[in-house]
Design a protein around this motif. Sequence first.
Motif, PDB file in Angstrom:
ATOM      1  N   TYR A   1       0.846  -1.201   0.000  1.00 39.25           N
ATOM      2  CA  TYR A   1       0.000   0.000   0.000  1.00 39.25           C
ATOM      3  C   TYR A   1       0.876   1.245   0.000  1.00 39.25           C
ATOM      4  CZ  TYR A   1      -3.483  -3.440   1.340  1.00 39.25           C
ATOM      5  OH  TYR A   1      -4.301  -4.549   1.363  1.00 39.25           O
ATOM      6  N   ASP A   2       0.460   2.253  -0.768  1.00 46.36           N
ATOM      7  CA  ASP A   2       1.212   3.504  -0.772  1.00 46.36           C
ATOM      8  C   ASP A   2       0.888   4.298   0.497  1.00 46.36           C
ATOM      9  OD1 ASP A   2      -1.204   4.994  -1.192  1.00 46.36           O
ATOM     10  OD2 ASP A   2      -0.909   5.004  -3.363  1.00 46.36           O
ATOM     11  N   GLU A   3       1.515   5.452   0.640  1.00 47.28           N
ATOM     12  CA  GLU A   3       1.371   6.243   1.861  1.00 47.28           C
ATOM     13  C   GLU A   3      -0.080   6.630   2.138  1.00 47.28           C
ATOM     14  OE1 GLU A   3       3.158  10.320   2.133  1.00 47.28           O
ATOM     15  OE2 GLU A   3       4.412   9.304   3.636  1.00 47.28           O
ATOM     16  N   LYS A   4      -0.794   7.040   1.115  1.00 47.58           N
ATOM     17  CA  LYS A   4      -2.191   7.443   1.287  1.00 47.58           C
ATOM     18  C   LYS A   4      -3.058   6.237   1.684  1.00 47.58           C
ATOM     19  CE  LYS A   4      -4.679  10.792  -1.112  1.00 47.58           C
ATOM     20  NZ  LYS A   4      -5.201  11.365  -2.360  1.00 47.58           N
ATOM     21  N   GLN A   5      -2.804   5.100   1.081  1.00 48.27           N
ATOM     22  CA  GLN A   5      -3.553   3.890   1.427  1.00 48.27           C
ATOM     23  C   GLN A   5      -3.243   3.430   2.847  1.00 48.27           C
ATOM     24  OE1 GLN A   5      -2.112   1.686  -1.986  1.00 48.27           O
ATOM     25  NE2 GLN A   5      -4.208   1.573  -2.813  1.00 48.27           N
ATOM     26  N   LEU A   6      -1.972   3.516   3.242  1.00 49.54           N
ATOM     27  CA  LEU A   6      -1.608   3.167   4.622  1.00 49.54           C
ATOM     28  C   LEU A   6      -2.312   4.089   5.611  1.00 49.54           C
ATOM     29  CD1 LEU A   6       2.202   2.389   4.397  1.00 49.54           C
ATOM     30  CD2 LEU A   6       0.397   0.832   5.150  1.00 49.54           C
ATOM     31  N   ALA A   7      -2.342   5.373   5.281  1.00 47.29           N
ATOM     32  CA  ALA A   7      -3.038   6.325   6.150  1.00 47.29           C
ATOM     33  C   ALA A   7      -4.509   5.949   6.265  1.00 47.29           C
ATOM     34  CB  ALA A   7      -2.884   7.745   5.603  1.00 47.29           C
ATOM     35  N   ALA A   8      -5.126   5.598   5.146  1.00 41.67           N
ATOM     36  CA  ALA A   8      -6.534   5.205   5.158  1.00 41.67           C
ATOM     37  C   ALA A   8      -6.747   3.940   5.982  1.00 41.67           C
ATOM     38  CB  ALA A   8      -7.039   4.999   3.736  1.00 41.67           C
ATOM     39  N   LEU A   9      -5.848   2.972   5.851  1.00 38.99           N
ATOM     40  CA  LEU A   9      -5.975   1.744   6.648  1.00 38.99           C
ATOM     41  C   LEU A   9      -5.868   2.043   8.140  1.00 38.99           C
ATOM     42  CD1 LEU A   9      -3.962  -0.873   4.561  1.00 38.99           C
ATOM     43  CD2 LEU A   9      -6.364  -1.046   5.262  1.00 38.99           C
ATOM     44  N   VAL A  10      -4.910   2.873   8.511  1.00 33.38           N
ATOM     45  CA  VAL A  10      -4.744   3.210   9.932  1.00 33.38           C
ATOM     46  C   VAL A  10      -5.999   3.930  10.452  1.00 33.38           C
ATOM     47  CG1 VAL A  10      -3.409   4.596  11.575  1.00 33.38           C
ATOM     48  CG2 VAL A  10      -2.227   3.190   9.876  1.00 33.38           C
ATOM     49  N   VAL A  11      -6.536   4.851   9.676  1.00 29.58           N
ATOM     50  CA  VAL A  11      -7.768   5.540  10.084  1.00 29.58           C
ATOM     51  C   VAL A  11      -8.921   4.539  10.185  1.00 29.58           C
ATOM     52  CG1 VAL A  11      -9.515   7.230   9.355  1.00 29.58           C
ATOM     53  CG2 VAL A  11      -7.087   7.817   9.243  1.00 29.58           C
ATOM     54  N   GLN A  12      -9.042   3.646   9.212  1.00 27.35           N
ATOM     55  CA  GLN A  12     -10.115   2.653   9.243  1.00 27.35           C
ATOM     56  C   GLN A  12      -9.991   1.730  10.460  1.00 27.35           C
ATOM     57  OE1 GLN A  12     -12.909   1.860   7.238  1.00 27.35           O
ATOM     58  NE2 GLN A  12     -12.615   3.947   6.508  1.00 27.35           N
ATOM     59  N   ILE A  13      -8.783   1.333  10.787  1.00 25.64           N
ATOM     60  CA  ILE A  13      -8.559   0.469  11.953  1.00 25.64           C
ATOM     61  C   ILE A  13      -8.924   1.219  13.233  1.00 25.64           C
ATOM     62  CG2 ILE A  13      -6.824  -0.774  13.304  1.00 25.64           C
ATOM     63  CD1 ILE A  13      -5.380  -1.213  10.491  1.00 25.64           C
ATOM     64  N   ALA A  14      -8.510   2.467  13.334  1.00 22.49           N
ATOM     65  CA  ALA A  14      -8.863   3.270  14.505  1.00 22.49           C
ATOM     66  C   ALA A  14     -10.375   3.446  14.602  1.00 22.49           C
ATOM     67  CB  ALA A  14      -8.169   4.632  14.439  1.00 22.49           C
ATOM     68  N   LEU A  15     -11.004   3.681  13.471  1.00 22.81           N
ATOM     69  CA  LEU A  15     -12.447   3.899  13.444  1.00 22.81           C
ATOM     70  C   LEU A  15     -13.218   2.659  13.873  1.00 22.81           C
ATOM     71  CD1 LEU A  15     -14.698   5.898  12.757  1.00 22.81           C
ATOM     72  CD2 LEU A  15     -14.534   5.114  10.381  1.00 22.81           C
ATOM     73  N   ILE A  16     -12.848   1.492  13.351  1.00 19.56           N
ATOM     74  CA  ILE A  16     -13.579   0.281  13.731  1.00 19.56           C
ATOM     75  C   ILE A  16     -13.347  -0.025  15.202  1.00 19.56           C
ATOM     76  CG2 ILE A  16     -11.842  -1.434  13.017  1.00 19.56           C
ATOM     77  CD1 ILE A  16     -15.719  -1.706  12.859  1.00 19.56           C
ATOM     78  N   ASN A  17     -12.159   0.259  15.699  1.00 16.78           N
ATOM     79  CA  ASN A  17     -11.912   0.055  17.127  1.00 16.78           C
ATOM     80  C   ASN A  17     -12.782   0.991  17.962  1.00 16.78           C
ATOM     81  OD1 ASN A  17      -9.681  -1.931  18.111  1.00 16.78           O
ATOM     82  ND2 ASN A  17      -9.013  -1.214  16.102  1.00 16.78           N
ATOM     83  N   ALA A  18     -12.998   2.207  17.497  1.00 18.44           N
ATOM     84  CA  ALA A  18     -13.895   3.131  18.214  1.00 18.44           C
ATOM     85  C   ALA A  18     -15.318   2.586  18.220  1.00 18.44           C
ATOM     86  CB  ALA A  18     -13.854   4.521  17.564  1.00 18.44           C
TER      87      ALA A  18
END
Length: 151
Positions: free
Chosen positions: A118-135
């Motif tokens: 994954y490129d930088e933007k995709q990694l950022a999106a994955l990290v946000v998605q992981i944080a969001l689902i954990n919330a």
Amino acid sequence: MQARLKNPVMLIPGALQALLALDKSTGAADVPYVTRKLVHLRASQINGCSVCVDMHARELKKAGEKDERIFAVSAWRQTPYFTEPERAALALAEATTRLSDRADPVPDPIWDEAARHYDEKQLAALVVQIALINAFNRLNAATEQPVGAWG
């Protein structure tokens, strides 16, 4: 099962809209929908969020995913059903969800493997998605939201 409390995002004005806006903001990063839902399902399994496990399994089914893949998410390492990029995303989701399980919560090999796919933007999106689902998992689990509460 009966909820302890109405879902907090329904009680706090603007909370659900804010979380949904955060979710939508990651769309431009081009992380495949199925990959995002696999990540959501795996984190929800780890966190014991029955609402989200049910919801994301149904979303994957609706997206045309085979039962074998959906049923095997919790044992993804031992199955042949996932692509290398999906495996990297699932490993990142597990590490980021289980922050207290190791001294280095997201070890370099896990991050580096994700960065290989994954490129930088995709990694950022994955990290946000992981944080969001954990919330979402924490909101649902804390208040014991019942399966099916989200329709």
